[in-house]
Motif scaffolding. Structure first.
Motif, PDB file in Angstrom:
ATOM      1  N   LYS A  30       0.823  -1.216   0.000  1.00 47.77           N
ATOM      2  CA  LYS A  30       0.000   0.000   0.000  1.00 47.77           C
ATOM      3  C   LYS A  30       0.856   1.265   0.000  1.00 47.77           C
ATOM      4  O   LYS A  30       0.700   2.135  -0.840  1.00 47.77           O
ATOM      5  N   THR A  31       1.757   1.369   0.996  1.00 45.35           N
ATOM      6  CA  THR A  31       2.492   2.615   1.189  1.00 45.35           C
ATOM      7  C   THR A  31       3.906   2.570   0.629  1.00 45.35           C
ATOM      8  O   THR A  31       4.507   3.609   0.412  1.00 45.35           O
ATOM      9  N   GLY A  32       4.459   1.395   0.444  1.00 46.98           N
ATOM     10  CA  GLY A  32       5.832   1.287  -0.018  1.00 46.98           C
ATOM     11  C   GLY A  32       6.844   1.353   1.114  1.00 46.98           C
ATOM     12  O   GLY A  32       8.036   1.203   0.885  1.00 46.98           O
ATOM     13  N   ALA A  33       6.362   1.576   2.331  1.00 46.53           N
ATOM     14  CA  ALA A  33       7.250   1.623   3.490  1.00 46.53           C
ATOM     15  C   ALA A  33       7.540   0.206   3.964  1.00 46.53           C
ATOM     16  O   ALA A  33       6.803  -0.730   3.682  1.00 46.53           O
ATOM     17  N   TYR A  34       8.626   0.056   4.683  1.00 48.94           N
ATOM     18  CA  TYR A  34       8.981  -1.258   5.203  1.00 48.94           C
ATOM     19  C   TYR A  34       8.314  -1.484   6.560  1.00 48.94           C
ATOM     20  O   TYR A  34       8.255  -0.573   7.388  1.00 48.94           O
ATOM     21  N   ILE A  35       7.796  -2.691   6.755  1.00 53.80           N
ATOM     22  CA  ILE A  35       7.215  -3.090   8.028  1.00 53.80           C
ATOM     23  C   ILE A  35       7.946  -4.338   8.508  1.00 53.80           C
ATOM     24  O   ILE A  35       8.614  -5.018   7.722  1.00 53.80           O
ATOM     25  N   PHE A  36       7.831  -4.632   9.766  1.00 54.44           N
ATOM     26  CA  PHE A  36       8.492  -5.791  10.348  1.00 54.44           C
ATOM     27  C   PHE A  36       7.478  -6.887  10.619  1.00 54.44           C
ATOM     28  O   PHE A  36       6.454  -6.648  11.257  1.00 54.44           O
TER      29      PHE A  36
END
Length: 52
Positions: A30-36
């Motif tokens: 969705k956002t292109g950010a990295y999640i853990f």
């Protein structure tokens, strides 16, 4: 008091040691950010967790 607590963790089966906490960085679609992605997996499934 602490000695009693530690001693109770080591009695009985050692099933708790058959799991490993694994953490993988995944890019969010969705956002292109990295999640853990954190999970407790059996020791045998650690390599399979990182393959996907």
């Amino acid at each position: 008091m602490a000695k009693k607590t530690v001693a109770t963790l080591h009695t009985g089966k050692m099933d708790g040691r058959s799991y490993t906490k694994v953490i993988k960085m995944v890019k969010s679609p969705k956002t292109g950010a990295y999640i853990f992605d954190e999970q407790m997996v059996p020791n045998e499934a650690v390599k399979d967790f990182f393959k996907n």
